[in-house]
Motif scaffolding. Structure first.
Motif, PDB file in Angstrom:
ATOM      1  N   GLN A  63      51.268  40.051  35.529  1.00 27.28           N
ATOM      2  CA  GLN A  63      51.451  40.692  36.835  1.00 27.28           C
ATOM      3  C   GLN A  63      51.396  42.214  36.708  1.00 27.28           C
ATOM      4  N   ASN A  64      52.001  42.751  35.662  1.00 25.75           N
ATOM      5  CA  ASN A  64      51.901  44.203  35.431  1.00 25.75           C
ATOM      6  C   ASN A  64      50.439  44.626  35.300  1.00 25.75           C
ATOM      7  N   VAL A  65      49.674  43.862  34.540  1.00 23.08           N
ATOM      8  CA  VAL A  65      48.256  44.166  34.340  1.00 23.08           C
ATOM      9  C   VAL A  65      47.516  44.136  35.673  1.00 23.08           C
ATOM     10  N   CYS A  66      47.789  43.132  36.487  1.00 24.25           N
ATOM     11  CA  CYS A  66      47.101  43.006  37.774  1.00 24.25           C
ATOM     12  C   CYS A  66      47.392  44.194  38.685  1.00 24.25           C
ATOM     13  N   VAL A  67      48.664  44.584  38.777  1.00 19.23           N
ATOM     14  CA  VAL A  67      49.034  45.701  39.633  1.00 19.23           C
ATOM     15  C   VAL A  67      48.432  47.005  39.109  1.00 19.23           C
ATOM     16  N   ALA A  68      48.480  47.201  37.800  1.00 20.72           N
ATOM     17  CA  ALA A  68      47.896  48.405  37.201  1.00 20.72           C
ATOM     18  C   ALA A  68      46.399  48.474  37.466  1.00 20.72           C
ATOM     19  N   ALA A  69      45.718  47.341  37.329  1.00 20.09           N
ATOM     20  CA  ALA A  69      44.274  47.302  37.553  1.00 20.09           C
ATOM     21  C   ALA A  69      43.931  47.625  39.003  1.00 20.09           C
ATOM     22  N   GLU A  70      44.665  47.025  39.931  1.00 21.25           N
ATOM     23  CA  GLU A  70      44.389  47.279  41.347  1.00 21.25           C
ATOM     24  C   GLU A  70      44.683  48.729  41.728  1.00 21.25           C
ATOM     25  N   SER A  71      45.679  49.319  41.098  1.00 19.79           N
ATOM     26  CA  SER A  71      45.997  50.721  41.389  1.00 19.79           C
ATOM     27  C   SER A  71      44.895  51.665  40.931  1.00 19.79           C
ATOM     28  N   LYS A  72      44.035  51.177  40.024  1.00 13.25           N
ATOM     29  CA  LYS A  72      42.911  51.968  39.513  1.00 13.25           C
ATOM     30  C   LYS A  72      41.593  51.588  40.192  1.00 13.25           C
ATOM     31  N   GLY A  73      41.671  50.812  41.267  1.00 15.15           N
ATOM     32  CA  GLY A  73      40.466  50.479  42.015  1.00 15.15           C
ATOM     33  C   GLY A  73      39.719  49.266  41.523  1.00 15.15           C
ATOM     34  N   LEU A  74      40.285  48.563  40.557  1.00 13.34           N
ATOM     35  CA  LEU A  74      39.661  47.340  40.057  1.00 13.34           C
ATOM     36  C   LEU A  74      40.129  46.143  40.878  1.00 13.34           C
ATOM     37  N   GLY A  75      39.368  45.058  40.797  1.00  9.08           N
ATOM     38  CA  GLY A  75      39.742  43.819  41.452  1.00  9.08           C
ATOM     39  C   GLY A  75      40.136  42.782  40.428  1.00  9.08           C
ATOM     40  N   ILE A  76      41.031  41.886  40.831  1.00 11.64           N
ATOM     41  CA  ILE A  76      41.489  40.835  39.915  1.00 11.64           C
ATOM     42  C   ILE A  76      41.494  39.486  40.639  1.00 11.64           C
ATOM     43  N   CYS A  77      41.423  38.451  39.843  1.00 13.14           N
ATOM     44  CA  CYS A  77      41.631  37.104  40.384  1.00 13.14           C
ATOM     45  C   CYS A  77      42.415  36.301  39.361  1.00 13.14           C
ATOM     46  N   TYR A  78      43.525  35.770  39.794  1.00  8.78           N
ATOM     47  CA  TYR A  78      44.367  34.933  38.934  1.00  8.78           C
ATOM     48  C   TYR A  78      43.853  33.505  38.997  1.00  8.78           C
ATOM     49  N   LEU A  79      43.689  32.884  37.819  1.00  9.70           N
ATOM     50  CA  LEU A  79      43.211  31.505  37.755  1.00  9.70           C
ATOM     51  C   LEU A  79      44.294  30.618  37.151  1.00  9.70           C
ATOM     52  N   GLY A  80      44.772  29.671  37.941  1.00 10.65           N
ATOM     53  CA  GLY A  80      45.789  28.752  37.449  1.00 10.65           C
ATOM     54  C   GLY A  80      45.222  27.587  36.676  1.00 10.65           C
ATOM     55  N   THR A  81      43.896  27.548  36.538  1.00 10.37           N
ATOM     56  CA  THR A  81      43.245  26.437  35.835  1.00 10.37           C
ATOM     57  C   THR A  81      43.627  26.364  34.360  1.00 10.37           C
ATOM     58  N   VAL A  82      44.189  27.429  33.841  1.00 10.21           N
ATOM     59  CA  VAL A  82      44.573  27.471  32.423  1.00 10.21           C
ATOM     60  C   VAL A  82      45.449  26.289  32.036  1.00 10.21           C
TER      61      VAL A  82
END
Length: 248
Positions: free
Chosen positions: A114-133
């Motif tokens: 979650q930290n990684v996702c928020v940090a990435a979005e704050s830098k203009g990147l997009g993320i998608c979480y996959l629960g398929t793991v």
């Protein structure tokens, strides 16, 4: 930061622009600042950027196209392999071959994710979480060569967005927040909490396309049906046993 969180969108289409190594490391560093149990950091992150590796991972995620398209795929793992080896090298006997320890590692890994996702979005990147793991953890273990003591718990795709989807709905705060103690829901409260979700145009279309009577039936009969849950549960329990987390 609150604006970043409130405007979160899952991004499933990415441009071909690569992510600068320095930026990626900064985002990963921000991830490692997440809270962890006892500061043990019983997690690892596998970074996949090689096209051949992403091709191997794609079937593990039901061939969702963003696995191949995203410039970076991150697999977050509960990891006691590293910590156990450190203990043994220092004449300490690790007792982390149990389900509680797996849960500790999984929670640590998800906090980092979650930290990684928020940090990435704050830098203009997009993320998608996959629960398929957690459905195909056994296959991911083989692809990534994860040793005993390591179990994948989440995957995140990362890249520059090539779409701008609408924000998806969320239940109202009154539906998920309880004050002082848990207050159970009456039938009328449930209807009220889910009314907006049930009445969305997208929800109605979803119900019609699947020939069901309600959105709830789409979830129980199509998307997350019991037989699949039972089947994937058996796979995950076997993974935990094989990876050393089910000893008494």
């Amino acid at each position: 930061m609150i604006d970043t969180l409130l405007n979160h969108k899952s991004i499933r289409k990415y441009t071909a622009q690569r992510i600068d190594k320095e930026l990626l490391n900064q985002i990963l560093e921000a991830g490692t600042r997440a809270s962890t149990t006892g500061n043990m950091q019983v997690y690892s992150i596998v970074v996949s950027q090689d096209e051949k590796m992403k091709e191997k991972l794609a079937p593990c995620h039901f061939n969702q196209p963003m696995i191949r398209q995203a410039p970076v795929v991150l697999t977050f793992c509960a990891d006691y392999n590293r910590f156990n080896k450190w203990c043994e090298l220092n004449d300490a006997n690790p007792g982390y071959d149990n389900f509680l320890s797996f849960m500790t590692g999984a929670i640590d890994a998800l906090l980092v994710a979650q930290n990684v996702c928020v940090a990435a979005e704050s830098k203009g990147l997009g993320i998608c979480y996959l629960g398929t793991v957690i459905y195909t953890a056994d296959k991911i273990i083989d692809v990534l060569k994860l040793p005993k003591g390591v179990v994948p718990v989440a995957t995140v795709t990362l890249g520059y967005p090539d779409e701008c989807p609408e924000k998806v709905d969320r239940l109202p705060l009154r539906g998920v927040v309880h004050h002082e103690e848990y207050g159970d829901y009456s039938d009328e409260m449930i209807k009220n909490i889910y009314r907006e979700k049930d009445n969305l145009e997208a929800s109605r279309k979803f119900v019609e396309e699947n020939d069901k009577k309600s959105l709830a039936q789409v979830f129980t009969d199509i998307r997350y049906k019991k037989e699949d849950n039972v089947s994937f549960s058996k796979v995950l329990l076997e993974v935990l046993k094989n990876q050393g987390f089910m000893n008494q």
